[in-house]
Design a protein around this motif. Structure first.
Motif, mmCIF file in Angstrom:
data_model
loop_
_atom_site.group_PDB
_atom_site.id
_atom_site.type_symbol
_atom_site.label_atom_id
_atom_site.label_comp_id
_atom_site.label_asym_id
_atom_site.label_seq_id
_atom_site.Cartn_x
_atom_site.Cartn_y
_atom_site.Cartn_z
ATOM 1 N N GLN A 160 23.799 -11.509 -14.446
ATOM 2 C CA GLN A 160 22.852 -11.784 -15.530
ATOM 3 C C GLN A 160 22.974 -13.233 -15.983
ATOM 4 O O GLN A 160 21.972 -13.930 -16.153
ATOM 5 C CB GLN A 160 23.151 -10.869 -16.736
ATOM 6 N N ILE A 161 24.227 -13.674 -16.169
ATOM 7 C CA ILE A 161 24.476 -15.024 -16.668
ATOM 8 C C ILE A 161 24.049 -16.067 -15.641
ATOM 9 O O ILE A 161 23.408 -17.055 -15.983
ATOM 10 C CB ILE A 161 25.968 -15.178 -17.067
ATOM 11 N N LEU A 162 24.354 -15.783 -14.289
ATOM 12 C CA LEU A 162 23.981 -16.726 -13.230
ATOM 13 C C LEU A 162 22.464 -16.949 -13.238
ATOM 14 O O LEU A 162 21.979 -18.068 -13.075
ATOM 15 C CB LEU A 162 24.424 -16.193 -11.856
ATOM 16 N N LYS A 163 21.701 -15.858 -13.391
ATOM 17 C CA LYS A 163 20.251 -15.950 -13.386
ATOM 18 C C LYS A 163 19.770 -16.896 -14.508
ATOM 19 O O LYS A 163 18.894 -17.736 -14.298
ATOM 20 C CB LYS A 163 19.638 -14.561 -13.581
ATOM 21 N N LYS A 164 20.442 -16.737 -15.716
ATOM 22 C CA LYS A 164 20.029 -17.572 -16.855
ATOM 23 C C LYS A 164 20.469 -19.016 -16.640
ATOM 24 O O LYS A 164 19.750 -19.959 -17.004
ATOM 25 C CB LYS A 164 20.592 -17.007 -18.166
ATOM 26 N N ILE A 165 21.651 -19.224 -16.009
ATOM 27 C CA ILE A 165 22.092 -20.597 -15.698
ATOM 28 C C ILE A 165 21.081 -21.240 -14.774
ATOM 29 O O ILE A 165 20.664 -22.372 -14.962
ATOM 30 C CB ILE A 165 23.490 -20.600 -15.035
ATOM 31 N N ALA A 166 20.654 -20.434 -13.754
ATOM 32 C CA ALA A 166 19.707 -20.957 -12.779
ATOM 33 C C ALA A 166 18.389 -21.292 -13.463
ATOM 34 O O ALA A 166 17.689 -22.219 -13.050
ATOM 35 C CB ALA A 166 19.476 -19.925 -11.669
ATOM 36 N N ASP A 167 18.047 -20.560 -14.529
ATOM 37 C CA ASP A 167 16.822 -20.859 -15.267
ATOM 38 C C ASP A 167 16.994 -22.091 -16.175
ATOM 39 O O ASP A 167 16.069 -22.508 -16.872
ATOM 40 C CB ASP A 167 16.418 -19.661 -16.147
ATOM 41 N N GLY A 168 18.197 -22.650 -16.194
ATOM 42 C CA GLY A 168 18.436 -23.900 -16.921
ATOM 43 C C GLY A 168 18.883 -23.698 -18.373
ATOM 44 O O GLY A 168 18.791 -24.609 -19.208
ATOM 45 N N LYS A 169 19.356 -22.475 -18.692
ATOM 46 C CA LYS A 169 19.723 -22.219 -20.088
ATOM 47 C C LYS A 169 21.164 -22.637 -20.372
ATOM 48 O O LYS A 169 22.023 -22.502 -19.501
ATOM 49 C CB LYS A 169 19.515 -20.743 -20.411
#
Lengths: 506, 204
Positions: free
Chosen positions: B151-160
């Motif tokens: 979940q966190i990786l996806k948000k990191i990838a989204d630039g958050k």
């Protein structure tokens, strides 16, 4: 006396002989009734008539009169002679006469007595007698063969018309010369010797035997003749008759036949040659493949060697090693070319004694290396333990085996089966033959095609010449063998090649 | 010319002389040259994870070159195939190239041309291998992540940023920072850019 008169009367009445009495001028003063009847007259009727005028054919009157005059003239008291009589109806009868002078009581010749008996076939034999010599001459002259007679010394005594034509001599110029002039110089002395030998020993070298010898014409040219000599004895003399036939034409025809045979043989060899080319053609892609292998290797070795040498990365030993490998592959390529050339070469048949097993093994190797279809097929062999010696033309028999194996490969190539097999088997037959059987597990030959298998120009292949099996059969036949399809084979196809066996040795 | 890439070259040909000569040629530039007399022996030894290139005779008894090519296609095609053939069989050549053969040489061929083709094939193999390895790493990394880390990786990838991520997931900023550090450790990368690249390989 009475008794005697009775006998005479009885015989007189019985006799079928002409009993005739003539005056010196030829008038009939007696003829017996039976005799008169033979020539169709009444005996009374003829009395007083001139015998020769009435009863002898005109062409014979002179001869008949002459004979009678001969007696009347007192030269002989009795003669036997022949002349024909003419019957009242005109038909002619030859009569054999015995005539005797008739004297009166004073011993003066007044006429003749004659008895005549009919001669059977007398007319013809009379003509024969008159003309037989002429007829004989005519026949001899008309004969197509030259007929030459000579005496015991070889002096020509007669020379017929054909002899004149054959030898170019006229009869007049050759008669009296030695028969040896009709033979080539080289034979002359021999010829005299022949005659002498025969006369001395009675050994026949040429008498009664037809011989082909050489004749010599007046112009010196020579020609082949067939000579038969017969011998005859005339009185104490021996004569030889030579019957000679000009056989120039016969020789010519024989030579033509010979050259025709040669042509046929050449034609057959051409056919073999064509078939071999066809095999080569069928294997062409295999040949290219086979040739490209050593060439590829050579190019790779050479490039490698060159690169290593350019960069000073190779020593003498390494270079020699590479060159050795190149050499090996070049030899391999040369072998392929040699083999191809042998396949394509026109050649005359050459028979030699070889081991059939070895021959077939070589053929299998050839097919395996040249026919790419062979790669998917397992070829098995079953040989006897002994060498099988046959006397064959190796190339021709190898061609037959190649043909059969290639046929099997063709049949198998269209099949979607996993284990494609060709089995070759050699078995000696009890009858002095050896059999090579070639069996494949392909589709086999449809029964309707079997009878046509060995027909020329019959093929089930799209690009087949239809000559392969025809040629195979003729090759087998030329070797005293045969080739046939085994109709009993239910799984695939099986062909058998039978050849006479020379021997089987261990 | 780039420096030769030292990956293994496999040669399969049923002709011993051809095999021998190609080995000698290729050893000029490659240290690992392996020969096999048939397709089957090659398959028995071949490791599909390794790179390299295949020099393959198209017509051989048993398994043909084309058969082997079809079998290799079921594996991952890291190993390019260079076909060599004794007879120019156009339909076979077309088949081979359609199925992804890299090159096709008719015997006898130029040695330089083969060398060049092998160089090219090895570069291609090298690249494919690199790509393959990256993919492997990517999927290995993703497999190690927990569900929360995904979940966190996806948000990191989204630039958050961590603060936004903590807020969205209802966790403390400190916890989000620990998760991020764990992800970076598992990915064995040191920058955000590297992490994104590794992730995108798998997602693309």
């Amino acid at each position: 006396m009475n008794q005697r008169a009775e006998y005479l009367q009885a015989f007189f009445d019985l006799s079928e002989v002409i009993l005739l009495s003539l005056t010196k001028s030829g008038q009939v003063n007696f003829i017996n009734p039976n005799g008169a009847r033979i020539i169709g007259w009444d005996s009374e009727e003829l009395l007083g008539l001139n015998w020769f005028e009435y009863c002898v054919p005109e062409d014979s009157q002179h001869n008949a009169k002459q004979a009678v005059d001969w007696i009347i003239g007192g030269n002989l008291t009795e003669i036997s002679h022949r002349y024909p009589v003419r019957a009242k109806a005109g038909n002619r009868t030859m009569v054999s006469w015995k005539s005797k002078v008739r004297n009166n009581e004073h011993g003066v010749i007044v006429g003749i007595y004659a008895t005549g008996t009919e001669v059977r076939y007398n007319v013809e034999s009379e003509q024969d007698e008159q003309t037989s010599a002429a007829k004989y001459r005519a026949i001899v002259n008309a004969a197509a063969d030259a007929i030459i007679t000579s005496d015991a010394k070889g002096i020509i005594t007669s020379f017929n018309k054909s002899a004149e034509e054959y030898f170019g001599y006229r009869r007049e110029e050759i008669i009296g010369r030695n028969i040896a002039v009709l033979t080539p110089e080289s034979h002359r002395s021999q010829h005299d010797q022949y005659i002498r030998n025969y006369l001395d020993t009675g050994m026949k070298k040429i008498i009664g035997i037809g011989r082909e010898v050489i004749g010599r014409r007046k112009d010196g040219s020579e020609f082949p003749i067939e000579l038969a000599v017969t011998e005859a004895k005339v009185g104490q003399d021996r004569i030889f008759a030579a019957i000679i036939r000009d056989i120039t034409e016969r020789k010519c025809i024989a030579a033509q036949l010979c050259s025709r045979n040669l042509e046929l043989q050449q034609l057959q060899e051409q056919l073999f040659h064509l078939d071999r080319l066809h095999i080569v053609d069928e294997m062409a892609s295999g040949v290219a493949h086979e040739m490209n292998q050593p060439l590829t290797a050579i190019i790779n070795y050479a490039s490698t060697g060159k690169r290593l040498a350019e960069e000073n990365l190779i020593d003498r030993k390494g270079l020699l090693d590479i060159i050795g490998r190149i050499d090996q592959q070049a030899q391999r390529a040369a072998d392929i070319v040699r083999m191809l050339r042998n396949m394509m070469k026109k050649r005359a048949a050459k028979y030699e004694r070889v081991n059939l097993i070895q021959l077939i093994q070589n053929a299998i190797e050839l097919v395996s290396s040249l026919n790419t279809d062979a790669r998917d097929v397992s070829i098995s062999t079953e040989w006897p333990d002994t060498a099988i010696i046959v006397e064959v033309d190796v190339v021709q028999i190898q061609q037959v085996v190649l043909n059969l194996i290639n046929n099997s490969l063709d049949a198998l190539s269209s099949q979607a089966i996993d284990h494609k097999t060709i089995d070759l088997k050699i078995t000696t037959q009890g009858n002095g033959f050896v059999r090579l059987s070639i069996h494949d597990n392909g589709p086999g030959v449809t029964p309707s095609h079997r009878s046509r298998l060995f027909e020329s120009f019959f093929s089930t292949k799209a690009d087949g010449l239809g000559l392969g099996l025809t040629i195979c059969r003729s090759v087998a036949a030329a070797h005293g063998g045969d080739i046939h399809y085994n109709a009993n084979c239910t799984n695939g196809a099986e062909f058998s090649l039978d050849l006479p066996i020379i021997m089987a040795t261990t | 010319m780039k420096a030769p890439i030292d990956l293994p070259v496999y040669i399969i040909d049923d002709d011993p002389a051809v095999l021998d000569s190609i080995v000698m040629l290729l050893r000029l530039e490659n240290s690992a040259v392996h020969t096999y007399p048939s397709g089957q022996t090659f398959l028995n030894h071949f490791d599909p994870k390794e790179g390299g290139c295949l020099v393959l005779d198209i017509s051989m008894p048993g398994m043909s070159g084309l058969d082997l090519q079809r079998k290799l296609m079921q594996l991952k095609p890291i190993v390019p195939i260079i076909f060599i053939t004794g007879n120019a069989d156009v339909p076979k050549a077309v088949d081979a190239l359609k199925n992804g053969a890299m090159d096709f040489f008719e015997k006898p061929f130029s040695a330089d041309a083969l060398l060049e083709a092998v160089r090219h094939a090895l570069r291609v193999s090298h690249d494919r291998l690199h790509e393959y390895n990256a993919q492997e790493r990517s999927s290995d990394f993703l497999n190690q992540l927990t569900q929360r880390e995904h979940q966190i990786l996806k948000k990191i990838a989204d630039g958050k940023a961590n603060k936004a991520i903590a807020h969205e997931l209802g966790i403390s900023q400190r916890t989000a920072e620990v998760h991020r550090a764990n992800i970076m450790r598992k990915a064995q990368v040191h920058s955000l850019a590297e992490l994104v690249k590794l992730t995108s390989l798998k997602c693309s």
